[in-house]
Scaffold this motif. Structure first.
Motif: not given
Length: 142
Positions: A1-8, A86-93, A106-108
């Motif tokens: 699946x493809x996810x799209x996001x904007x940079x910081x 407070x409530x945003x999950x993140x993952x770093x590869x 990506x806010x997903x």
């Protein structure tokens, strides 16, 4: 699946402030270079495609690909799950021999889950921070 996001957008804010106070005193070519960089920061788009055997990370400017990285499981050290705010999950590869990338922009919530499934399916090390575990515990009961 493809996810799209904007940079910081934090970099954008710094550059706008810098352009107001510093640009008038610089030469014309430097001003144009800074304004072009500002344009790239505001209009770029990031894509992450997850398949069963690899991750594809792209940075695009309009429809042109500026950066593309194809990551198989042997190129990934680990995926570190954490929390931002407070409530945003993140993952770093974490990548062997390359740039690490995060997926907070990506806010997903679905993307975070798919990354965890990808790591489990491909025997990639998973690291979860204490804060992330609290978020998982809190949101699994509601």
């Amino acid at each position: 699946m493809t996810y799209t996001g904007k940079g910081s957008k934090d970099i954008l804010h710094v550059m706008i402030i810098m352009s107001v106070f510093i640009l008038p005193s610089l030469s014309y070519t430097i001003r144009i270079s800074i304004l072009l960089a500002l344009l790239v920061f505001t209009l770029h788009q990031i894509q992450l495609t997850i398949t069963s055997d690899h991750l594809e990370y792209k940075i695009k400017f309009f429809k042109f690909t500026i950066y593309r990285k194809l990551l198989t499981s042997d190129k990934i050290k680990k995926i570190k799950f954490g929390r931002i705010g407070w409530s945003t999950k993140n993952a770093v590869v974490k990548v062997r021999g390359g740039f690490n990338f995060g997926v907070a922009h990506f806010y997903s919530e679905q993307l975070i889950g798919e990354l965890e499934k990808f790591a489990l399916a491909n025997n990639i090390e998973i690291q979860k921070t204490r804060d992330y575990l609290l978020l998982e515990k809190y949101y699994s009961h509601n």
